[in-house]
Design a protein around this motif. Structure first.
Motif, PDB file in Angstrom:
ATOM      1  N   GLN A  61       4.733   1.367   1.234  1.00  0.00           N
ATOM      2  CA  GLN A  61       5.820   1.817   0.370  1.00  0.00           C
ATOM      3  C   GLN A  61       6.695   2.843   1.088  1.00  0.00           C
ATOM      4  OE1 GLN A  61       3.991   3.429  -3.127  1.00  0.00           O
ATOM      5  NE2 GLN A  61       2.920   1.537  -3.617  1.00  0.00           N
ATOM      6  N   LYS A  62       6.042   3.778   1.752  1.00  0.00           N
ATOM      7  CA  LYS A  62       6.779   4.815   2.472  1.00  0.00           C
ATOM      8  C   LYS A  62       7.611   4.209   3.592  1.00  0.00           C
ATOM      9  CE  LYS A  62       6.089   9.234   4.832  1.00  0.00           C
ATOM     10  NZ  LYS A  62       5.072  10.229   5.294  1.00  0.00           N
ATOM     11  N   VAL A 115       1.244   0.795  -6.961  1.00  0.00           N
ATOM     12  CA  VAL A 115       0.363   1.739  -6.289  1.00  0.00           C
ATOM     13  C   VAL A 115       1.079   3.080  -6.189  1.00  0.00           C
ATOM     14  CG1 VAL A 115      -0.863   2.278  -4.154  1.00  0.00           C
ATOM     15  CG2 VAL A 115      -0.735  -0.086  -4.969  1.00  0.00           C
ATOM     16  N   GLY A 116       0.422   4.150  -6.636  1.00  0.00           N
ATOM     17  CA  GLY A 116       1.024   5.474  -6.528  1.00  0.00           C
ATOM     18  C   GLY A 116       1.321   6.099  -7.874  1.00  0.00           C
ATOM     19  N   ASN A 117       1.690   7.359  -7.818  1.00  0.00           N
ATOM     20  CA  ASN A 117       1.999   8.130  -9.014  1.00  0.00           C
ATOM     21  C   ASN A 117       3.340   7.698  -9.604  1.00  0.00           C
ATOM     22  OD1 ASN A 117       3.230  10.636 -10.443  1.00  0.00           O
ATOM     23  ND2 ASN A 117       1.038  11.083 -10.307  1.00  0.00           N
ATOM     24  N   SER A 130       0.845  -1.198   0.000  1.00  0.00           N
ATOM     25  CA  SER A 130       0.000   0.000   0.000  1.00  0.00           C
ATOM     26  C   SER A 130       0.879   1.247   0.000  1.00  0.00           C
ATOM     27  CB  SER A 130      -0.904   0.003   1.238  1.00  0.00           C
ATOM     28  OG  SER A 130      -0.118   0.100   2.415  1.00  0.00           O
ATOM     29  N   GLY A 131       0.249   2.402  -0.099  1.00  0.00           N
ATOM     30  CA  GLY A 131       1.019   3.644  -0.108  1.00  0.00           C
ATOM     31  C   GLY A 131       1.822   3.831   1.166  1.00  0.00           C
ATOM     32  N   MET A 166       6.410   9.641  -8.517  1.00  0.00           N
ATOM     33  CA  MET A 166       6.922   9.291  -7.195  1.00  0.00           C
ATOM     34  C   MET A 166       7.887   8.113  -7.275  1.00  0.00           C
ATOM     35  SD  MET A 166       4.688   8.277  -3.834  1.00  0.00           S
ATOM     36  CE  MET A 166       3.862   6.987  -4.779  1.00  0.00           C
ATOM     37  N   TRP A 167       7.532   7.130  -8.104  1.00  0.00           N
ATOM     38  CA  TRP A 167       8.411   5.974  -8.251  1.00  0.00           C
ATOM     39  C   TRP A 167       9.699   6.347  -8.974  1.00  0.00           C
ATOM     40  CZ3 TRP A 167       8.164   1.783  -5.523  1.00  0.00           C
ATOM     41  CH2 TRP A 167       6.950   1.379  -4.994  1.00  0.00           C
ATOM     42  N   ARG A 227      11.915   7.810  -6.458  1.00  0.00           N
ATOM     43  CA  ARG A 227      12.512   6.784  -5.611  1.00  0.00           C
ATOM     44  C   ARG A 227      13.647   6.062  -6.324  1.00  0.00           C
ATOM     45  NH1 ARG A 227       6.674   4.595  -3.340  1.00  0.00           N
ATOM     46  NH2 ARG A 227       6.451   6.151  -1.669  1.00  0.00           N
TER      47      ARG A 227
END
Length: 355
Positions: free
Chosen positions: A142-143, A190-192, A138-139, A195-196, A199
């Motif tokens: 991931q964080k 999952v996510g924009n 999940s978001g 953002m990946w 990362r």
């Protein structure tokens, strides 16, 4: 009745119907009109509305205060109890804390990496997640994953230990992300996407930092490894579980190079990691007609997984289905809780969260 059964007159006031059709208060003492019925009705409605809003505000304020107290208590509860309840084979609703992200928080992986006994275990978990579980995070998970990974890198940069291990982890993660990012539009991450990409840039930066490490030789001038008797040097080498460490050690000095080629050393290493059946399938003979254990070892690790060895592991209580770090107390109702605990490998831990 226009007054809804209520009488707003004060002593000395009476109702008077005026020419314009309005009924007004007449102050008998002053002889003047005080106001009309409509204005008093509006005033009463206004007061009722203010009272209603005030009550709503009080209820909302009490609810916020109650929620705040509950959240504080819940947070304190989470930080005090570093274990989770799991029930393999059940539904998600019965499973309790059923996601990897929640497990990361409850089992306090951020602190676990600071313990040398748990460091390799956590790193292996991060590697397994990078290989196959990124799409299920999940978001928040991931964080948490990236935060723990950053702390791992910072620890390695400070201690200058386990550099190769973390390089391999970062390379595995980067390779997986490159494959997944190319499949954008198929709901694999999952996510924009931006953002990946950010990362991935962070991973490249960490890799560059690890590549720039200059290991400094300690100022200690006492007895060194090469000063020890050969039998002790060989005994210490037998404690190494990774053949690459033996090769690196052999490159330090010519005398160590000779010891690192010892056939018995590589034979014990093969027998530690692999079964006899696996070894028989990968036999390699040297030019002298003897088994070349060193070459066999590196061939075997390409074909089979090595035996995993950790100083500390997660423990699953078979009696109450509670998962915790070894040595962590949990409310077990068994007569002998020690006999109910079983160690979980990183892969077995990952399997607990698959439905």
């Amino acid at each position: 009745m226009p007054f809804l059964g209520q009488d707003w007159r004060s002593p000395g006031q009476s109702w008077v119907k005026t020419a314009d059709g309005w009924t007004r208060f007449l102050d008998e003492k002053s002889g003047g009109f005080v106001g009309d019925i409509g204005s008093f009705c509006k005033k009463d409605d206004h007061n009722k509305e203010n009272l209603f809003n005030s009550l709503n505000y009080d209820v909302a304020a009490k609810k916020r205060k109650k929620d705040l107290l509950n959240n504080k208590a819940k947070t304190q509860y989470f930080h005090q109890e570093k274990w989770i309840y799991v029930h393999k084979g059940s539904t998600k609703e019965r499973h309790g804390y059923c996601t990897l992200g929640e497990a990361f928080n409850r089992l306090d992986f951020s602190s676990a990496i600071l313990d040398s006994r748990r460091f390799n275990y956590v790193v292996r978990l991060l590697e397994l997640i990078a290989k196959s579980q990124l799409t299920s995070l999940s978001g928040i998970a991931q964080k948490n994953y990236m935060n723990i990974l950053e702390k791992v890198v910072q620890k390695v940069l400070e201690d200058q230990q386990n550099i190769r291990l973390i390089r391999e982890l970062l390379q595995t993660l980067y390779t997986s992300l490159c494959t997944l990012v190319q499949r954008v539009g198929k709901s694999v991450l999952v996510g924009n996407i931006n953002m990946w990409v950010h990362r991935m840039e962070s991973i490249l930066h960490w890799q560059q930092q690890l590549n720039n490490i200059q290991i400094t030789r300690p100022a200690f001038k006492g007895t060194t490894f090469t000063d020890l008797p050969l039998c002790l040097q060989l005994n210490i080498m037998q404690r190494l579980s990774d053949g690459r460490d033996l090769v690196s050690l052999g490159q330090v000095a010519p005398d160590l190079q000779v010891l690192s080629e010892d056939r018995l050393l590589w034979k014990k290493l093969c027998q530690y990691h692999f079964t006899d059946r696996q070894i028989r399938k990968r036999l390699i003979l040297s030019d002298k007609g003897q088994l070349d254990w060193k070459k066999m070892y590196f061939k075997l690790i390409r074909c089979y997984p090595r035996k995993e060895q950790y100083g500390d592991t997660l423990q699953l209580c078979r009696h109450c289905h509670i998962l915790s770090w070894k040595g962590t107390d949990h409310p077990c109702t068994a007569n002998n809780p020690e006999t109910c605990s079983t160690s979980l490998s990183p892969q077995e831990f990952i399997n607990l969260f698959r439905f």
